[in-house]
Enzyme design. Sequence first.
Site, mmCIF file in Angstrom:
data_model
loop_
_atom_site.group_PDB
_atom_site.id
_atom_site.type_symbol
_atom_site.label_atom_id
_atom_site.label_comp_id
_atom_site.label_asym_id
_atom_site.label_seq_id
_atom_site.Cartn_x
_atom_site.Cartn_y
_atom_site.Cartn_z
ATOM 1 N N ASP A 21 0.892 -1.169 0.000
ATOM 2 C CA ASP A 21 0.000 0.000 0.000
ATOM 3 C C ASP A 21 0.924 1.212 0.000
ATOM 4 O O ASP A 21 1.524 1.540 1.021
ATOM 5 C CB ASP A 21 -0.894 -0.047 1.251
ATOM 6 C CG ASP A 21 -1.707 1.236 1.448
ATOM 7 O OD1 ASP A 21 -1.641 2.137 0.591
ATOM 8 O OD2 ASP A 21 -2.400 1.330 2.482
ATOM 9 N N LYS A 87 3.039 11.210 -3.616
ATOM 10 C CA LYS A 87 2.006 10.492 -4.383
ATOM 11 C C LYS A 87 1.099 11.478 -5.136
ATOM 12 O O LYS A 87 0.582 11.163 -6.198
ATOM 13 C CB LYS A 87 1.186 9.640 -3.415
ATOM 14 C CG LYS A 87 0.167 8.737 -4.064
ATOM 15 C CD LYS A 87 -0.444 7.816 -3.018
ATOM 16 C CE LYS A 87 -1.558 6.969 -3.573
ATOM 17 N NZ LYS A 87 -2.088 6.039 -2.561
ATOM 18 N N GLU A 194 -7.144 0.604 -4.574
ATOM 19 C CA GLU A 194 -7.184 0.438 -3.116
ATOM 20 C C GLU A 194 -8.510 -0.152 -2.617
ATOM 21 O O GLU A 194 -8.498 -1.080 -1.811
ATOM 22 C CB GLU A 194 -6.877 1.780 -2.440
ATOM 23 C CG GLU A 194 -5.398 2.155 -2.606
ATOM 24 C CD GLU A 194 -5.107 3.637 -2.479
ATOM 25 O OE1 GLU A 194 -6.010 4.390 -2.063
ATOM 26 O OE2 GLU A 194 -3.971 4.039 -2.812
ATOM 27 N N ASP A 232 -13.616 4.878 1.964
ATOM 28 C CA ASP A 232 -12.210 5.112 2.319
ATOM 29 C C ASP A 232 -11.976 6.602 2.567
ATOM 30 O O ASP A 232 -11.893 7.391 1.624
ATOM 31 C CB ASP A 232 -11.329 4.593 1.164
ATOM 32 C CG ASP A 232 -9.843 4.771 1.444
ATOM 33 O OD1 ASP A 232 -9.485 5.371 2.476
ATOM 34 O OD2 ASP A 232 -9.037 4.305 0.620
#
Length: 655
Positions: A21, A87, A194, A232
């Site tokens: 992850d 990211k 994800e 999420d």
Amino acid sequence: MPSGGVVLPLRSRMTPIVGIDLGTTNSLVAICDDKGPRIIPDAQGRPLLPSVVRYEVRGEREVAVARGYEARAHAPDDPANTISSVKRLMGRSVADAAPDLPFLSYSVVAGDHNTARVALRRGGSPEAEPVVLSPQEVSAEILRALREQASRALGTEVTKAVITVPAYFDDAQRQATRDAGRIAGLEVVRIVPEPTAAALAYGLGLKAAAAQRPPGSTPSPPSTPSTIAVFDLGGGTFDISILKLTGGDTDIFQVLATAGDTHLGGDDVDNLVVNLLLSDPGLSHRRGTLTPAELSGLKLAAERAKCELSEREQTAIDLPSGPTRTLTRAELESLITPWVDRALDICGRALRDAARQLDITPEALKDTLDAVIMVGGSTRIPLIRRRVGEFFGRAPYTALDPDQVVALGAAVQAGILSGTVKGALLLDVIPLSLGIETAGGAVAKIIFRNSTVPARATEMFSTSVDGQTSIKLHILQGEREMVEDCRSLGTFHLRGLPPMPAGIPQVEVEFLVDANGVLNVSAHERRSGRRAQLQVIPNHGLTREEVARMEADSLTHARDDMTRHRIADLIVNSKLDIKWIGERLAKYESKLDPDYAADLKAQLAALRSRIESAERDWKSVDPDEFYRAKNALDQSSIRLQEVGISESLRNRPGA
Ligand code: AMP
């Protein structure tokens, strides 16, 4: 071979594939063997690795001097050379990343194709020429740290990984993640969204729980299709995905829809609390005069208070140079209600999209939903859990650690690929439709949004001009009908066609999206056998905001767009008709009844002037009337066709 650290036995003798992850704030690595998935901690037993790299410029080049906790701890010493949240820059242009730039402590400059690059400062001097790094290289440092951590723990060199990315990452961002892996010496065997990883962990968790129960005592994992939502909510981003899980001998996970916001997360709550504290009578007089250190202290205190209020009804916050203030959970909840509403609005959108896929109403989908899995640190907030439960009509599933669930799911996918996990298959979807430009500037969609990948679709096309020896294929992504409203992914040419009249070549265009979401387009002209192909790797793909805007625009403009597309097609087809009928009329006029020929000429002239008006302003023409006029001409020309055919038969040699 690295040595030392915790050694975990690995039962499989095959090359291990780890699950990673690669997070904005923290990253984790996990492995799955016959005992199930588990996180691989670092030598100190810590599961998380902060996604932070600290560099020093020595001579001509940079050296990564610290990664993870050490880099984060020393960030204040050299913020300009301590790279976090990289990211957000992966596979993006400087323009794409603009909204994030004010939050970064380091400089970002434009590289090739305007891609976002990290600029390190030499000796702390802003004037000196910076050392420029790609975000992929910085991410590779984090991946290298995780790779070393896993190699040490497993007692074998790790060279293969499954890496997760947000569901909304486009081709360029996925490609950048893959490149980061390669730089770190990892073969990235699969990129997994994800939320899909979270659903995989959930599915396997259910199976493991069932296996531990006495037979027949409690329900077993679903063997009929079940639907799962993954909610999420992390520090800076929010994602919601709806997936279908078909159980049985082989579990099939299929993403039905995804939606989200790249700037909605726990950081917003911290800012709301800071603002509340700044308006407090004990502090309002200091507003605007707090030092940066006091302000960052206040932000830390706000975050701590927020986390404490997930466990307690009230907490005390020490205000800078002053009194202590009590904050209650009720106060926090009323403060963050609009923020929760924003997330739930997005859930509504994903639910509607998924319901459309299943051909049921959103309400019916809610009724059939089997679980809402909570991922990300901010889902620990009780109000979030309560409101999500009310929205979906069922208590959210919180048994999995929201920080670890994505990495565990990545490890499950790695297990599926390496053969340690049997009987599961993962299906992902395309976030935006893919198509090709057709004459008149319209877009013919070839693969529709939310299609399951790998996806393959073909469509036949032809030319619109006589004697065309080359065809330009323009690939587009988006929901709108016209080229100018979609995102261009690339163009290529099918060349070397023998000259043929318009409409005769048969060009088969195939779109193929592989399991990683990479698009390959090929074109094949059947009569001549000519072929051409393109792998679409855009310089920088779509941003999440663009995806969201394109989706919203497509709804707002749906009716206009359809009309415009229809008129563009009518113009192209009418021109072909006029050309064809005009040519035959000139050739056979002497054989026709003069009234009939005059009527055809009048219709041709009327259609020509309709085309001219449509080309000047498409809104000025009624597409139904346009269609009727073209159709009437087609019908009228049947007699001309018949005359043409009998004349050519009569003039055949030997006739
Ligand atoms: P993630 O990006 O998933 O690591 O989530 C980080 C976010 O979760 C940060 O905004 C944290 O402040 C928040 N968070 C972590 N623990 C809690 C908690 N117990 N209550 C509320 N928010 C939390």
